[in-house]
Design an enzyme around this catalytic site. Structure first.
Site, PDB file in Angstrom:
ATOM      1  N   ASP A   1     -28.890 -25.962  -8.164  1.00  0.00           N
ATOM      2  CA  ASP A   1     -28.686 -24.516  -8.065  1.00  0.00           C
ATOM      3  C   ASP A   1     -28.865 -23.821  -9.413  1.00  0.00           C
ATOM      4  OD1 ASP A   1     -27.718 -21.800  -7.785  1.00  0.00           O
ATOM      5  OD2 ASP A   1     -26.982 -22.412  -5.826  1.00  0.00           O
TER       6      ASP A   1
ATOM      7  N   LYS B   1     -37.960 -24.194  -0.305  1.00  0.00           N
ATOM      8  CA  LYS B   1     -36.943 -23.142  -0.436  1.00  0.00           C
ATOM      9  C   LYS B   1     -37.632 -21.784  -0.334  1.00  0.00           C
ATOM     10  CE  LYS B   1     -33.198 -22.160  -3.604  1.00  0.00           C
ATOM     11  NZ  LYS B   1     -32.571 -22.518  -4.860  1.00  0.00           N
TER      12      LYS B   1
ATOM     13  N   ARG C   1     -24.133 -32.596  -0.896  1.00  0.00           N
ATOM     14  CA  ARG C   1     -23.234 -31.954  -1.867  1.00  0.00           C
ATOM     15  C   ARG C   1     -21.789 -32.284  -1.540  1.00  0.00           C
ATOM     16  NH1 ARG C   1     -26.487 -26.789  -2.318  1.00  0.00           N
ATOM     17  NH2 ARG C   1     -28.463 -27.408  -1.420  1.00  0.00           N
TER      18      ARG C   1
ATOM     19  N   ARG D   1     -32.117 -20.835   3.661  1.00  0.00           N
ATOM     20  CA  ARG D   1     -33.528 -20.509   3.427  1.00  0.00           C
ATOM     21  C   ARG D   1     -34.272 -21.722   2.897  1.00  0.00           C
ATOM     22  NH1 ARG D   1     -33.612 -17.816  -2.364  1.00  0.00           N
ATOM     23  NH2 ARG D   1     -31.676 -18.664  -3.113  1.00  0.00           N
TER      24      ARG D   1
ATOM     25  N   ASP E   1     -20.340 -26.395  -3.233  1.00  0.00           N
ATOM     26  CA  ASP E   1     -21.616 -26.496  -2.507  1.00  0.00           C
ATOM     27  C   ASP E   1     -22.780 -26.643  -3.488  1.00  0.00           C
ATOM     28  OD1 ASP E   1     -20.553 -23.750  -2.841  1.00  0.00           O
ATOM     29  OD2 ASP E   1     -22.573 -23.147  -2.286  1.00  0.00           O
ATOM     30  N   ASN E   2     -22.506 -26.466  -4.773  1.00  0.00           N
ATOM     31  CA  ASN E   2     -23.541 -26.672  -5.780  1.00  0.00           C
ATOM     32  C   ASN E   2     -23.232 -27.900  -6.640  1.00  0.00           C
ATOM     33  OD1 ASN E   2     -24.904 -24.358  -4.953  1.00  0.00           O
ATOM     34  ND2 ASN E   2     -23.700 -23.045  -6.312  1.00  0.00           N
TER      35      ASN E   2
END
Ligand code: AMP
Ligand code: MG
Length: 469
Positions: free
Chosen positions: A234, A85, A155, A65, A224-225
């Site tokens: 995040d 975002k 990331r 998103r 991924d963060n």
């Protein structure tokens, strides 16, 4: 999106980005911020990534998103991404709607900007927009978008994405891209990949030490963060602690405390090991050689973390030069704070009152229900601290200055965030406005706003946070 409106522009950040505020607040600026003139931004993209979430490998994630509008060299010479975002479905949306609710958007704006002004490296927030749509979450809630700014959005999970597909050339390209972008001094170095990895390890170690020094719990330290640019990224279930608890967990989905406060410095090197695995072949064609190299770098994570935390914690105690004594003073105090359910932020800032007013009661009042042994230990601690202060500071005034500049008055407490979200959901952005103003000067109390500096009452305290999207 039927009715896009600008809720907030971060003027300081717009200035750093060297984007004219007049433009950003114009109709053309609104079209830019909401991604409506994407035909003028042919390079806008959504990024693919994979990731280990709570230790489990998820091979296919990505910006479900979010759209990277582009990047820009800022006034400080640093290149930064601008990402939108909540702007709608992308190739990576899977089952999601690509949208964002006003709650998580406000949360990210407030907490990321608060972190920035506390001196913690982080992605930042340029703007909040409402979309005029409703999005369906646990409840139906107003839709919103956040314009986010980061040194990069690459990331650990971005490297994992290509590693899982055995795409070595893409890993090399990605590493070269990041080195060229953020570490140009390494470009010509023979051991550039190894040095690049070492910088990330040091950056992450310092970052987690800074989190710890302000009582911040990230809450979802998945790979991924975990940013290759070692910025906090995040702001899902994160929170600042009110009363100190070493193993504090806020996130409703963190059932086993994997990302508890005291575990953050253990999880970060685990995440970095996942990164190391993807770049071994760049470091040496001989895999066991490469493993030796990355292991040595990873072993030093603790050293970097402890060095940073020792410096930060010594300053929090008002003592300029850290030593073994300052680290044990710090950990002894934390133990007593946990026993006495003391507020993390208030306890440190009350040390100043002892020096200014020669009065220990403000400090002692932070501790509730200590048993006799702990009460005695606290009194002894105070004596030790006072003695140490005298011996190690040039003057009382200098110590007071250090305490003031190292211990914030204001942190973005969860109950404040939650209240401002409830209001914003009803189209009242007054608390959001106040909080986004107060966070800019966290070391001072703004007159007539004293209520925002208080710890939550028992009724107000927030125990759980949710990965609301
Ligand atoms: P997060 O928990 O925010 O790290 O998100 C995990 C993944 O889910 C990321 O790849 C997001 O892009 C994706 N995601 C989160 N919310 C949505 C949404 N509303 N629509 C599509 N994808 C989403
Ligand atoms: Mg995420």
């Amino acid at each position: 999106m039927p009715d896009v409106k600008l809720i907030k522009i971060n003027e300081q950040l717009a200035d750093l980005l060297d984007i004219d505020i007049g433009f950003l607040t114009s109709q053309a600026g609104l079209r830019f911020l909401s991604g409506k003139n994407s035909e003028n931004l042919p390079n806008s993209i959504s990024l693919a990534y994979a990731g280990h979430q709570f230790g489990h490998l998820v091979p296919q994630l990505g910006d479900g998103r979010a759209v990277l509008l582009g990047d820009k060299i800022c006034k400080d010479g640093v290149r930064r991404d601008i990402q939108l975002k909540g702007s709608g479905k992308t190739y990576f949306s899977r089952g999601g709607d690509g949208r964002a609710g006003i709650g998580p958007v406000i949360r990210e704006y407030l907490i990321s900007e608060s972190m920035h002004h506390l001196g913690v490296p982080t992605t930042r927030s340029l703007a909040v927009l409402s979309t005029g749509e409703k999005v369906v979450r646990a409840e139906v809630t107003p839709g919103a978008m956040l314009a986010r700014v980061a040194t990069s959005h690459v990331r650990v999970g971005t490297f994992e994405f290509f590693a899982l597909r055995n795409q070595r050339e893409n890993i090399r390209k990605l590493a070269d891209f990041m080195i060229e972008r953020s570490h140009p001094d390494l470009c010509e170095k023979k051991k550039k990949y190894e040095l690049f990895f070492e910088r990330i390890v040091i950056g992450q170690a310092r970052l987690v030490a800074q989190w710890n020094s302000v009582g911040f719990i990230h809450g979802v330290m998945n790979t991924d963060n975990t940013s290759i640019s070692y910025e906090t990224i995040d702001y899902g279930p994160c929170a600042f602690m009110d009363s100190y608890e070493a193993n504090k967990v806020f996130s409703s989905i963190d059932q086993f405390g994997r990302y508890a406060f005291s575990n953050q410095a253990r999880v970060a090197p685990w995440n970095l090991s996942r990164l190391a695995e993807t770049i071994l072949f760049l470091i040496s064609e001989n895999t066991s050689e490469a493993i030796k190299v990355v292991e040595e770098i990873l072993f030093d994570f603790d050293k970097h973390f402890n060095n940073s935390l020792d410096i930060l914690s010594s300053r929090k105690l008002g003592i300029k030069n850290n030593s073994k004594n300052t680290s044990s003073l710090y950990s002894e105090l934390l133990n007593l704070m946990e026993a006495g359910k003391a507020d993390f932020t208030h306890t440190f800032k009350s040390l100043k009152a002892i020096l200014i007013k020669e009065d220990t009661s403000i400090f002692l009042n932070n501790f509730i229900g200590l048993d006799e042994d702990n009460q005695r230990a606290l009194n002894k601690w105070l004596g030790d601290w006072k003695k140490f202060m005298k011996e190690n500071n040039e003057s009382k005034a200098k110590a007071i200055d250090l305490l003031s500049s190292s211990n914030p008055e204001f942190i973005m407490r969860n109950h404040l965030v939650e209240k401002s979200i409830v209001k914003a959901t009803e189209d009242d952005f007054s608390d959001f406005e106040i909080l986004s103003d107060l966070l800019i000067n966290p070391y001072e109390i703004k007159e007539n706003h004293e209520a925002f500096y208080k710890a939550p009452t028992n009724k107000e305290v927030v125990h759980k946070t949710f990965c609301g999207t």
